[in-house]
Scaffold this active site. Structure first.
Site, PDB file in Angstrom:
ATOM      1  N   ARG A 196       5.484   2.031   3.622  1.00  0.00           N
ATOM      2  CA  ARG A 196       5.131   2.756   2.401  1.00  0.00           C
ATOM      3  C   ARG A 196       6.189   3.819   2.149  1.00  0.00           C
ATOM      4  O   ARG A 196       6.495   4.620   3.033  1.00  0.00           O
ATOM      5  CB  ARG A 196       3.762   3.413   2.596  1.00  0.00           C
ATOM      6  CG  ARG A 196       3.250   4.129   1.375  1.00  0.00           C
ATOM      7  CD  ARG A 196       1.971   4.902   1.669  1.00  0.00           C
ATOM      8  NE  ARG A 196       2.245   6.290   1.974  1.00  0.00           N
ATOM      9  CZ  ARG A 196       1.334   7.280   1.902  1.00  0.00           C
ATOM     10  NH1 ARG A 196       0.086   6.997   1.560  1.00  0.00           N
ATOM     11  NH2 ARG A 196       1.651   8.517   2.195  1.00  0.00           N
ATOM     12  N   TYR A 245       3.077  14.906  -3.051  1.00  0.00           N
ATOM     13  CA  TYR A 245       2.118  14.227  -2.189  1.00  0.00           C
ATOM     14  C   TYR A 245       2.861  13.280  -1.230  1.00  0.00           C
ATOM     15  O   TYR A 245       3.754  12.547  -1.641  1.00  0.00           O
ATOM     16  CB  TYR A 245       1.101  13.409  -2.997  1.00  0.00           C
ATOM     17  CG  TYR A 245       0.461  12.385  -2.101  1.00  0.00           C
ATOM     18  CD1 TYR A 245      -0.504  12.780  -1.187  1.00  0.00           C
ATOM     19  CD2 TYR A 245       0.921  11.067  -2.056  1.00  0.00           C
ATOM     20  CE1 TYR A 245      -1.024  11.877  -0.275  1.00  0.00           C
ATOM     21  CE2 TYR A 245       0.406  10.160  -1.148  1.00  0.00           C
ATOM     22  CZ  TYR A 245      -0.567  10.575  -0.261  1.00  0.00           C
ATOM     23  OH  TYR A 245      -1.058   9.685   0.654  1.00  0.00           O
ATOM     24  N   ASP A 247       2.133   4.795  -2.802  1.00  0.00           N
ATOM     25  CA  ASP A 247       0.849   5.410  -3.165  1.00  0.00           C
ATOM     26  C   ASP A 247       1.086   6.410  -4.301  1.00  0.00           C
ATOM     27  O   ASP A 247       1.770   7.416  -4.106  1.00  0.00           O
ATOM     28  CB  ASP A 247       0.277   6.127  -1.924  1.00  0.00           C
ATOM     29  CG  ASP A 247      -1.140   6.627  -2.129  1.00  0.00           C
ATOM     30  OD1 ASP A 247      -1.635   6.573  -3.271  1.00  0.00           O
ATOM     31  OD2 ASP A 247      -1.755   7.078  -1.132  1.00  0.00           O
ATOM     32  N   HIS A 263      -1.311   8.063  -5.656  1.00  0.00           N
ATOM     33  CA  HIS A 263      -2.322   9.087  -5.419  1.00  0.00           C
ATOM     34  C   HIS A 263      -2.999   9.536  -6.728  1.00  0.00           C
ATOM     35  O   HIS A 263      -3.217  10.731  -6.958  1.00  0.00           O
ATOM     36  CB  HIS A 263      -1.725  10.283  -4.660  1.00  0.00           C
ATOM     37  CG  HIS A 263      -2.602  10.756  -3.542  1.00  0.00           C
ATOM     38  ND1 HIS A 263      -3.349  11.890  -3.637  1.00  0.00           N
ATOM     39  CD2 HIS A 263      -2.875  10.228  -2.318  1.00  0.00           C
ATOM     40  CE1 HIS A 263      -4.031  12.052  -2.511  1.00  0.00           C
ATOM     41  NE2 HIS A 263      -3.765  11.059  -1.703  1.00  0.00           N
ATOM     42  N   GLU A 273      -0.569   1.576  -4.836  1.00  0.00           N
ATOM     43  CA  GLU A 273      -1.886   2.112  -4.475  1.00  0.00           C
ATOM     44  C   GLU A 273      -2.314   3.255  -5.395  1.00  0.00           C
ATOM     45  O   GLU A 273      -1.482   4.091  -5.776  1.00  0.00           O
ATOM     46  CB  GLU A 273      -1.810   2.608  -3.025  1.00  0.00           C
ATOM     47  CG  GLU A 273      -3.081   3.238  -2.528  1.00  0.00           C
ATOM     48  CD  GLU A 273      -2.886   3.913  -1.177  1.00  0.00           C
ATOM     49  OE1 GLU A 273      -1.925   3.589  -0.469  1.00  0.00           O
ATOM     50  OE2 GLU A 273      -3.700   4.791  -0.861  1.00  0.00           O
ATOM     51  N   GLU A 283      -9.747   4.092  -1.261  1.00  0.00           N
ATOM     52  CA  GLU A 283      -9.914   4.894  -0.041  1.00  0.00           C
ATOM     53  C   GLU A 283     -11.011   5.952  -0.168  1.00  0.00           C
ATOM     54  O   GLU A 283     -11.560   6.384   0.833  1.00  0.00           O
ATOM     55  CB  GLU A 283      -8.589   5.531   0.383  1.00  0.00           C
ATOM     56  CG  GLU A 283      -8.073   6.574  -0.584  1.00  0.00           C
ATOM     57  CD  GLU A 283      -6.719   7.163  -0.168  1.00  0.00           C
ATOM     58  OE1 GLU A 283      -5.856   6.399   0.274  1.00  0.00           O
ATOM     59  OE2 GLU A 283      -6.563   8.383  -0.286  1.00  0.00           O
ATOM     60  N   ARG A 318      -9.355  -0.853  -0.484  1.00  0.00           N
ATOM     61  CA  ARG A 318      -8.911   0.045   0.592  1.00  0.00           C
ATOM     62  C   ARG A 318     -10.029   0.868   1.223  1.00  0.00           C
ATOM     63  O   ARG A 318      -9.785   1.900   1.826  1.00  0.00           O
ATOM     64  CB  ARG A 318      -7.818   0.977   0.043  1.00  0.00           C
ATOM     65  CG  ARG A 318      -6.584   0.186  -0.239  1.00  0.00           C
ATOM     66  CD  ARG A 318      -5.296   0.909  -0.302  1.00  0.00           C
ATOM     67  NE  ARG A 318      -5.224   2.244   0.227  1.00  0.00           N
ATOM     68  CZ  ARG A 318      -4.850   2.542   1.480  1.00  0.00           C
ATOM     69  NH1 ARG A 318      -4.564   1.584   2.334  1.00  0.00           N
ATOM     70  NH2 ARG A 318      -4.789   3.802   1.848  1.00  0.00           N
ATOM     71  N   GLU A 336      -3.134   0.342   6.990  1.00  0.00           N
ATOM     72  CA  GLU A 336      -2.269   1.533   6.992  1.00  0.00           C
ATOM     73  C   GLU A 336      -2.230   2.131   8.403  1.00  0.00           C
ATOM     74  O   GLU A 336      -3.250   2.187   9.092  1.00  0.00           O
ATOM     75  CB  GLU A 336      -2.829   2.567   6.010  1.00  0.00           C
ATOM     76  CG  GLU A 336      -1.995   3.826   5.906  1.00  0.00           C
ATOM     77  CD  GLU A 336      -2.562   4.827   4.898  1.00  0.00           C
ATOM     78  OE1 GLU A 336      -3.751   4.730   4.562  1.00  0.00           O
ATOM     79  OE2 GLU A 336      -1.795   5.698   4.457  1.00  0.00           O
ATOM     80  N   TRP A 366      -5.353  15.457  -7.524  1.00  0.00           N
ATOM     81  CA  TRP A 366      -4.440  15.589  -6.390  1.00  0.00           C
ATOM     82  C   TRP A 366      -4.231  14.238  -5.751  1.00  0.00           C
ATOM     83  O   TRP A 366      -5.063  13.394  -5.729  1.00  0.00           O
ATOM     84  CB  TRP A 366      -4.957  16.571  -5.326  1.00  0.00           C
ATOM     85  CG  TRP A 366      -3.934  16.647  -4.226  1.00  0.00           C
ATOM     86  CD1 TRP A 366      -2.688  17.234  -4.285  1.00  0.00           C
ATOM     87  CD2 TRP A 366      -4.018  16.042  -2.933  1.00  0.00           C
ATOM     88  NE1 TRP A 366      -2.007  17.042  -3.092  1.00  0.00           N
ATOM     89  CE2 TRP A 366      -2.803  16.305  -2.266  1.00  0.00           C
ATOM     90  CE3 TRP A 366      -4.998  15.280  -2.277  1.00  0.00           C
ATOM     91  CZ2 TRP A 366      -2.520  15.853  -0.967  1.00  0.00           C
ATOM     92  CZ3 TRP A 366      -4.742  14.842  -1.004  1.00  0.00           C
ATOM     93  CH2 TRP A 366      -3.512  15.125  -0.349  1.00  0.00           C
TER      94      TRP A 366
HETATM   95  C1  GCO Z   1      -3.398   7.522   2.179  1.00  0.00           C
HETATM   96  C2  GCO Z   1      -4.143   8.647   1.571  1.00  0.00           C
HETATM   97  C3  GCO Z   1      -4.214   9.936   2.323  1.00  0.00           C
HETATM   98  C4  GCO Z   1      -5.122  10.949   1.621  1.00  0.00           C
HETATM   99  C5  GCO Z   1      -5.943  11.681   2.631  1.00  0.00           C
HETATM  100  C6  GCO Z   1      -6.901  12.642   1.986  1.00  0.00           C
HETATM  101  O1  GCO Z   1      -3.146   6.581   1.473  1.00  0.00           O
HETATM  102  O2  GCO Z   1      -3.122   7.578   3.372  1.00  0.00           O
HETATM  103  O3  GCO Z   1      -3.900   8.748   0.206  1.00  0.00           O
HETATM  104  O4  GCO Z   1      -2.983  10.464   2.642  1.00  0.00           O
HETATM  105  O5  GCO Z   1      -4.411  11.842   0.865  1.00  0.00           O
HETATM  106  O6  GCO Z   1      -6.602  10.762   3.425  1.00  0.00           O
HETATM  107  O7  GCO Z   1      -7.893  13.022   2.850  1.00  0.00           O
HETATM  108 MG    MG Z   2      -3.797   6.711  -0.469  1.00  0.00          MG
END
Ligand code: GCO
Ligand code: MG
Length: 405
Positions: free
Chosen positions: A147, A159, A212, A214, A238, A264, A285, A341, A405
């Site tokens: 990633r 991020y 990602d 995010h 992602e 997630e 995920r 992951e 975020w």
């Molecule tokens: C990922 C996630 C994490 C989140 C975290 C928040 O894909 O690994 O996006 O990095 O930011 O789990 O609690």
């Molecule tokens: Mg993520």
């Protein structure tokens, strides 16, 4: 056989973990992960005050009944706190069942669909060159999937990028109030295509590349990003946008063939039902800790298999090694598993507190043959590391508007 006691631990060996230990009258015990990053003590209170008293004296082998009892019986269904609490108990009960049967969890689920579980590693850098070098070093260690996350020029923090912090623990483990971070979609778009164009050129056609977002983009911006990155053949993109409205992903889908992954933060099958049945995603995920445990993950995997959706469980450092162990069992069994992951084994304290024998070699994880989940929790080793309040950051656009975020 009866549940004699249930203990809930909150420890911080670099970052916070909530661990559930279900103890039976025969002395056999099971372990579960119930960590919700930034809201840990809400789960502890939910368990101690509202769950534990109802379970003492019950048969720990009645996993499905206890799951439904906690889900349907509470009247208040779903939500991250409820579902993490259910997950912690559920994992511990599967762990007990495995120990009683003298079988590793994957065997009880139906046995092996594969010998090794493909992992994706992280590469994050301050510049495009730095990110690609880090990806190369992961590839040199045997990873076949990486990633890529790169700092966005013009933003102070981005991020997934460490900045001046040495690892994810230093980055996320000690934030007694939420830090605020800026986001600019325009600045991100100025960087992102070059990252993947250069990465493909330098890393070659074979390696699986992932990214990602995010949840920073709107659906139509997500569609634009998908089109832009299509030539670089990503394994998946992602969290390209939020899917509280599950139709958002359908809109992205109409414009791009880039494989999409999401889920997630989902806490139940209902959060991804339409995404899966409309085939608006390729990878789901969900994590055992956040989606209601092994019982719920099994159901999501089977449902997803009907619609050609593969599983790709979340593997961030805020999920404890107990969750990781549960995922490796699930991934070994799930026929429609995609990728896991992986952010490494954790720091020294984490490894001492949560011991297991999962082998990671050449980018694959090999499941433990120990009965149950195959992971232990050392209460004494955890004692010197008590819970410390710590938050995730809050994001704002450059004009001050709160953003995802
Ligand atoms: C990922 C996630 C994490 C989140 C975290 C928040 O894909 O690994 O996006 O990095 O930011 O789990 O609690
Ligand atoms: Mg993520």
């Amino acid at each position: 056989m009866k549940i004699r006691d249930i203990k809930v631990f909150a420890c911080c060996p670099g970052r916070n973990f909530v661990t559930v230990k279900v103890i039976t009258d025969t002395g056999v015990y099971g372990l579960g992960d119930a960590t919700v990053n930034g809201r840990e003590m809400a789960v502890v209170a939910y368990l101690e005050e509202h769950v534990v008293p109802c379970l003492i004296g019950r048969d720990p082998q009645a996993i499905e009944d206890i799951w439904q009892y906690l889900y349907k019986g509470a009247y208040w269904r779903r939500g991250p706190i409820t579902m993490a609490a259910i997950a912690g108990i559920d994992m511990a009960l599967w762990d007990i069942k495995g120990k009683l049967a003298d079988m590793p969890l994957y065997q009880m689920l139906g046995g092996k669909s594969r010998t090794g579980v493909t992992l994706y590693a992280h590469a994050n850098g301050e510049t495009i060159g730095d990110t690609i070098n880090k990806a190369q070093s992961q590839i040199n260690q045997g990873f076949k999937a990486v990633r890529l996350q790169c700092a966005v020029p013009g933003l102070e923090v981005t991020y997934g990028v460490l900045g001046d912090k040495k690892d994810y623990y230093e980055l996320q483990g000690n934030r007694p109030l939420p830090p605020e971070e800026q986001w600019s979609t325009a600045k991100y778009f100025n960087m992102i295509e070059e990252l993947f164009c250069e990465a493909r050129k330098q890393l070659g056609p074979e390696v699986k590349l992932l990214h990602d977002v995010h949840s920073r983009l709107t659906p139509i911006e997500s569609a634009r990003l998908g089109k832009l990155l299509e030539p670089y053949n990503l394994f998946f993109l992602e969290d390209v946008c939020i899917a509280e409205n599950q139709d958002n992903l359908q809109l992205v889908r109409q414009h791009t063939t880039i494989p999409l992954a999401i889920g997630e933060t989902y806490n139940s099958i209902w959060d991804c039902k339409e995404l899966i049945q409309n085939q608006s995603i390729d990878f789901i995920r969900t994590a055992a800790t956040h989606a209601g445990g092994i019982t719920a993950m099994r159901r999501i995997a089977d449902f997803a298999s009907l619609f050609n959706v593969q599983t790709a469980p979340h593997g961030a450092p805020d999920l404890s090694p107990i969750c990781f162990a549960a995922h490796i069992h699930l991934n070994t069994w799930t026929h429609n598993f995609g990728i896991q992951e992986y952010v490494g084994p954790g720091n020294e304290q984490v490894q001492k507190i949560f011991s297991h024998d999962i082998e990671v070699k050449d980018g694959l994880a090999f499941v433990s043959e120990a009965p149950g989940l195959g992971v232990d929790f050392d209460e004494l080793a955890a004692e010197p590391y008590p819970y410390k309040r710590s938050y995730l950051p809050v994001s704002r656009l450059e004009d001050g508007t709160v953003w995802n975020w």
